[in-house]
Structure formats: C-alpha cells, structure tokens
Design a protein around this motif. Structure first.
Motif: not given
Lengths: 454, 374
Positions: A146, A148-151, A153-154, A156-158, A161-162, A180
């Motif tokens: 996931n 390809y959508h990280s922005h 403002n928020a 993505n931690q997936n 983390r992995e 983070i």
C-alpha cells in the motif's frame, strides 16, 4: 574415482544438484571430483551470470491458450525449466533466495511480475541496497504494501513497518517513532500501472513501469531514523537502514538458513555479518565466495540435514534422474501440490523455513509424487520405434490426483539411468548423496526420508 | 508445562468456577469422543472490530472517525450502553438476541510497543506475553493436549486444522494436531502411502514417519466428507466441512480455520465489510444447521484476530496497526459470564496518537473455552 562428498555438498547448496548427464561427460565429471575446480566454476561471476541470462531453454506447452490464461503459472514453469536445464543455475538459486528473503505476494496479473523477477535476477550480484530499492519500487510491492498512495498529510505505515521488521533491522531494534519518521520518507511514490488500483487505459503502458515521485505529496522535512538525522528521501532512508549492523546480521542469518543449515551456529552468522559490515555493503556473490572458501561450511553438522524447499526438491528430482517432460504445466501444478506456489507467499512473513515444510498434505505429496511420476512410464511398453518424447496418457486415477487436464509426457528411462550409473562406477546411494545403502532401487531412494534433506 | 502454570497466567478466581461447571452433568470416565467441540477461527491481518460495533457516544471515536460515527449513530442498532452495531450488520444483532453470540469487547494483551502481526500472533498462539520465545514455542492448546487436560477417548491428536496456514496453537512439545485441506485432490495416494509405510517400518519412531502415518489416518477417517471445490475455498465452505465432521461424529475436539485479508491499510469499508459479512453469514448458517440437528449445544466457536487498529483513519481511508479489539464467542449453550465483562471504552495516547486500552486479557478467554476438561 569416487564422488567427492564436499563437491556434492556444494552442488546441493549452491545449485540444485548434479545433472545425470555429467556422469557420462569427461569435462563435467571432474566437477564432482575436484573441489577447487568446482569452486572456481561456480564463482566465475561474470561468465556464469551473463551466459545464463542469454540462454533460452526449450519449453513446450501443450496448449497455447493456457499460457494466455495463466501468465503467472507460465512464468513459474519457464523459471523451473531454466533451473533444470542450466549447467550452473547459481543465479536462479540466488533469485529463489531473494524470493524467500523478500517475500512479495503478487496480486497483480500481467507483466508487472516480470519487473519483479528482473529485479531479483539482475541484481543477484549487486548490493542489497540496490536490490531492495528495485524490489520496493516495482508495482507489485507498491501495491502489496500500500505504498503507492502515501501522502505527506497522512503517511501510510504499512511498507515502512514491514521494511523495518522483516527486511532490515528486525523487531525490537526500532521504535514506533522510527516507523512514523520512515513513513514520512516514503511519501509521494507513484507508479504508472493500471494494476496499482488507479483507473488507467490498458494500452500505452510503458514497460518496465517506472516509479516516479509526486512532488506535491512528498514530505521534504528533516527526519530522524535510528539516530541519524537528515532530509531523507526513500533512497537515502534505505541506505541508512541497510548500513545498520542489525541488518547485516539478519541478512547473514537468512543466508545461512537458506543455503547452509536450518539451525546455523551463531558464531558463523556473526563471522559472515562482520565480513559484510567491514566491507560496508552486502553483496551475495561475495558472501557465497567467502562461504565456499571457509572451513566450517564442510563440517558434518551442516551436511545432509537441511530440509529441501519444494522447488529444490522438484528440480533436484529432474536433475538427478534425467527425467524429461514435454509439457510445462506439470511444474506449476506440482509446485502447488508441494506447497510452494512461487510468487504467492502465504503472507508478508514469507515462506516457511526448515521442518515447517513437512506439514499435512504437502508432506504426503513429497513422498508420493516421485512414485507417481516414475511408475507411470514404467508400466507403458516401450518399443524401439517410439521416440524419446512419446505422448503418454494419464491413467484416470493419477489424472485426478495431480490435477492435470492435459496430455503430457514424462519420460524416465530406467535402463539408461542404471547404465550410466554403472559405467561411471558409482552406486545409487553415492549418486543421490544418501549415507545409507539400505535402498535397493531408485523409487525407494527418491521417496526416502533422506531424500527430503539436502 | 503443568496445568497449574497455565492457569497462573489467567485469573485463578475464574478458573475454579469453570472446572466445577464443566464437571457438572458429565462423568469424566464416560466422556465420549463426540462430547464438546471447539472451532477456532483466526482472522488474519487485524480486523477492525470497532467498525462493526462502535462506541457511538464516545467523543474521541466521534471526532476521529467522523463518517463511520455518523453512519452508526443514525441507523445503528444498540447493543448495550454506549455501543451500537453497524446498520449493515443486523445479523450480529439477530444472533445476539437468540443467545448464540457473545461479544468480548476490548480484548488485548500488554504490549503496546511493537504492533506487529507476527508478535501478536505469537502471543495469541502460545498463550503467553513474554519477550523470549525460547521459553514458549508451544501453543496453548498443544500444551493442554500434552498434559491430557483435554480428553478425547482413543485419539491422541484431537485437534484438526482445516487449512494450510501456519497456525501454532495446537503444537505442543509432544503432540501435534493434524492437518486436512479439504479442497486439494488426494484421491488414491492412499495406496501409495500404504506401500511407503510398509517399506519404511524401520523408521517408525521418527517424526516424519509419524506425521505421514497421522495424515494417513486423517484421510482414512475423513474419506466420507465431500471435498469442496476451489471456488468454495473460503470460510463458508470450510465451515460446511466442519459441520459435516461434527454431524458424522468425527473424533476431533478442536477444529482450526483461518480467514485472511483483514489488514486494511487502504479503503477499509470496501474491503472489510464484504469479508465480515461473509464470515458472519457463514457462522449463522453453521449455527442454524447444527441447531436443527440438536448439536449446537455442544459446540463453541471462538473468533479472534491478532490485534485491533488505530482509532483515526489514515488518508487512504484505511487504518494502521493498533491495540485492543473485540473477540466473538458463539455457541448454543453460552454462560452468562461473557456478558459480565467490562465493556467501557478507554483510550491511551502513544507517540501522539490515540489507541484503545484493553480491559480483558486474552488468556481469560482460553481459560473459559477449553472443551472436554478431563
């Protein structure tokens, strides 16, 4: 001359086993007898790798439509056939190692998987940084984790983390704050591919799907990861992570668990990780050369007690016995039955290691499949007019067992096999590398518990 | 590991009442192999339980999940107190009203640092929250089988895993459960394996031989179960298989299943709702089928997931790894103490974000749900 036990050990670990045709060829049979010659042959990185990349092995599928319908299975079959045919499949074995070490499941149909395989194969001899970047930026990984959508403002931690937990430093060596901060570095990655979830026309897809960065979404501030501060983008963040000592240890451990033993000794893992840490970069071909020239690799505790992964088992079966198959669908179906559907690890933690492969139905299949394959061609009569690749129909019982729907040809000539063994003055147990002379015939060897170990 | 040590992890006060309740009405010497059955359903990925059952009156929840809060507040069905079901999941309310479903809210473990799938799954499967896995490699159920705490007459391996996933809760130091994957063709390997077992009888004491032998026994025992097709290779199909096994009085006390796909970092409602709907409809069918045959009173189902998710949504309309969650217990004869658990919704701040604080330790559920206590 006798087969050198160390040579067999090297071939089983850094390869898929010796080929039957070597016994009747003078140039190749010294590979089984002369250890230094073998080490040079395997580690000639330039010649071996370039040569293997250019070889197209012969493949035949019984039905052309099957290839269009199942592109991933086709890719699987082609890869396995390369492993069987090539004289020195060290590059394929390294790509298999990376499949185990960096498991990315494919939920994308189409050519995106070629990109991933290219990433593994082309970077077999380059550094871990480079490989990790190519793998993580491929559309398969970007979608799987996931990213390809990280922005900004928020974020993505997936993926971060992995990345920290599985691919670099390992659990308990980082904090939630690191996750983070790292997720801020991985903002803004985008890919040109319809399969990443964005609506896109199917034509005009530029292969090989470059990753690009969306400037508006990327976080350009200062970040602190594992104690180091800087304006890190995703490339620099990966460099920081890989330069940590824990990463070197974890990669050395996975290397040992895949190539050497299910339960490697800690001191040997530390020796390897000190070696890579002192050089400052992780390079697999360098590690292989170092291991082959060490003394502890040839200890008795590391011989014949590592469980074969299904791919190694299957390919080894073909190489040891000189089995030939005309139709390639066999490989994909068999691997699924043995439990290793390549490119589809069960979860992001990846494939099982060691004795965990002996579970349930997969274990039963490992023991039964050699018997099923070899006994079919025994029962058919062979006259001198038939060619070697004769089409043989399945018996209905076996057809339903192995799940095949097409005619296939698996040819195993027992007389040829035994003639070759006898003329080279080898015994069956020496050839298959078992320590026991208990087995009298080939089927018993191949379905023995010892054959499950390398 | 002795039974007392296991009980030490949970609350000892509860343990003594459980033993007495299980022994009432059944004599241990005549415990038949088809007495109680437990079905353990593992949801892999971390299902967001608060999407289905939410604390609508809580301010933190309302401010951090505005669209979900609005949806539930408008047309949700009240469970009790502050809690309400999502309007699409009426089936949960139906099962709750019939007494077939009990929800354990805010269940978790005492590790708020790691938030990792693998660590969380290790805790749930080994029944311990220790750092060092060298101590507890075995699963909680496996240890009970080793100590003969679960009694199934005539069967040394009363646990059947109907999956190919790597679950560990049934693996003890001595015993190991059996695996059966009902959707792969096995056909006539039976005779081939018989030949192999006869030829290799000198290996009778090795692990590998025993595993093959056990697998052979399973395929022998389950040969009358119709295998499901690949398209039915989902939780509903597997629950059908389990129902058939229970009706046929197969000698297994515990069945293990898995449903995957709950790691919803991205577009949560689109991915979570169909999966959860599928699961609970399957459970409803399972319960109805067994209830019609008069078997539902002997069966319990435990549905759990490894951890919960963050309260706040991320920008991809998904959520990231969190802490506490709900667990679900189904059965025909559920005790009232499931309703007496603390259902207050409390939060805790970690690294500047809000996470749910757990009220119930997950090991209390294991204490209460063990079948066929010897």
């Amino acid at each position: 001359m006798k087969i050198n036990d160390d040579c067999l050990h090297i071939l089983n670990r850094f390869g898929f086993g010796p080929k039957l045709s070597w016994l009747s060829s003078k140039e190749k049979s010294c590979l089984l007898e002369d250890k230094d010659f073998l080490i040079n042959w395997i580690t000639q990185s330039n010649e071996g790798f370039v040569e293997s990349r250019n070889i197209e092995v012969e493949q035949r599928f019984s039905d052309k439509k099957w290839q269009e319908r199942w592109p991933l299975a086709t890719m699987r079959c082609k890869w396995v056939q390369r492993m069987i045919e090539l004289e020195n499949p060290i590059e394929e074995k390294i790509a298999l190692f990376w499949n185990h070490a960096i498991p990315v499941s494919v939920n994308i149909w189409g050519f995106a998987q070629d990109v991933l395989m290219d990433a593994f194969r082309n970077n077999a001899s380059s550094d871990y940084n480079q490989l990790l970047k190519e793998v993580l930026y491929s559309p398969c990984s970007l979608k799987f984790l996931n990213a390809y959508h990280s922005h900004k403002n928020a974020p993505n931690q997936n993926m971060p983390r992995e990345l920290l937990e599985l691919f670099t430093v390992g659990i308990d060596n980082y904090t939630q704050k690191d996750v983070i901060e790292l997720s801020r570095c991985f903002t803004g990655l985008r890919t040109i591919s319809p399969y990443a979830g964005e609506p896109f026309p199917f034509e005009n897809i530029p292969y090989p799907y470059k990753m690009y960065i969306d400037d508006g979404a990327q976080d350009r501030g200062e970040k602190t990861i594992l104690g180091k501060t800087g304006r890190f983008g995703s490339d620099e963040a990966i460099d920081v992570l890989v330069s940590d000592l824990n990463t070197h240890f974890n990669i050395a451990k996975k290397f040992m668990m895949f190539f050497v033993s299910d339960n490697p000794l800690r001191k040997h893992i530390q020796e390897l990780s000190q070696h890579t840490y002192s050089k400052g970069k992780i390079n697999i071909s360098d590690l292989i050369a170092h291991t082959l020239r060490s003394n502890w690799f040839y200890d008795d505790q590391y011989k014949r007690n590592k469980v074969k992964t299904p791919v190694e088992f299957w390919v080894g079966l073909f190489r040891h016995t000189g089995l030939k198959t005309e139709t390639m669908e066999l490989h994909s179906n068999a691997l699924r039955m043995l439990g290793q559907n390549v490119f589809f690890p069960e979860n992001v933690g990846g494939w099982p290691w060691g004795k965990n492969w002996f579970r349930g139905i997969n274990l039963v299949n490992r023991i039964a499949i050699p018997r099923v394959l070899l006994s079919i061609s025994h029962d058919e009569e062979q006259s001198s007019e038939m060619s070697l690749f004769e089409k043989v129909k399945y018996r209905t019982t076996h057809r339903s067992l192995l799940g095949f729907r097409y005619e296939y040809a698996v040819v195993f000539n027992e007389d040829d096999f035994l003639n070759i063994i006898r003329s080279s003055n080898k015994t069956l147990s020496q050839w298959f590398g078992t320590s026991n002379n208990h087995y009298n015939n080939i089927l018993q060897h191949l379905s023995s518990t010892e054959y499950q170990y390398n | 590991m002795k039974r007392k040590e296991f009980i030490k992890f949970g609350t000892t006060a509860v343990a003594s009442t459980i033993i007495s309740q299980h022994l009432v009405g059944c004599e241990t010497s005549n415990l038949s192999h088809s007495d109680e059955v437990l079905v353990v359903v593992k949801l892999q990925g971390g299902m967001d339980g608060y999407h289905l059952l939410a604390p609508v009156k809580n301010d933190i929840f309302a401010s951090q999940r505005p669209s979900l809060h609005q949806e539930i507040n408008n047309s949700g069905i009240i469970w009790k107190g502050d809690w309400a079901f999502h309007p699409k999941f009426k089936i949960l309310n139906e099962m709750y009203q019939k007494g077939w479903l009990k929800i354990i809210p805010n269940i978790g473990f005492n590790d708020y640092k790691r938030l990792s799938h693998f660590k969380a799954m290790d805790y749930w499967e080994t029944g311990s929250v220790v750092n060092d896995h060298r101590i507890y490699q075995s699963g909680w159920l496996g240890r009970l089988v080793d100590n003969k705490t679960i009694f199934v007459r005539g069967n040394e391996s009363p646990v059947l895993i109907m999956d190919r996933s790597e679950t560990r809760f049934h693996k003890g130091d001595i015993s190991e459960g059996l695996t059966y994957t009902p959707f792969t063709p096995t056909g006539n390997f039976h005779s081939i394996i018989e030949d192999w077992l006869n030829e290799n009888s000198h290996l009778m004491n090795t692990d590998l031989y025993k595993k093959v032998e056990n697998q052979q026994k399973v395929s022998e025992s389950l040969k009358n179960i119709k295998p499901i097709s690949v398209s039915q290779k989902n939780i509903k199909g597997k629950l059908d298989q389990v129902a058939e096994c229970i009706e046929q009085e197969q000698p297994f006390a515990v069945y293990g299943l898995t449903q995957e796909g709950y790691d919803t970092h991205h577009k949560q409602s689109i991915r979570l709702e169909p999966l959860a709907m599928h699961l609970f409809e399957g459970l409803n069918t399972f319960a109805t089928r067994l209830s019609n045959k008069g078997l539902w009173n002997r069966v319990k189902v435990l549905v759990y997931t490894e951890f919960g998710r963050t309260i706040a949504e991320n920008r991809n309309l998904g959520t990231d790894h969190g802490t506490a969650n709900h667990a679900y217990v189904l059965g025909g004869n559920l005790e009232s103490y499931w309703d007496e658990l603390d259902s207050s919704f409390n939060t805790i701040k970690l690294a500047g974000r809000d996470y749910v604080k757990h009220n119930t330790d997950f090991r209390e559920v294991y204490e209460k749900i063990i079948p066929n206590r010897a």
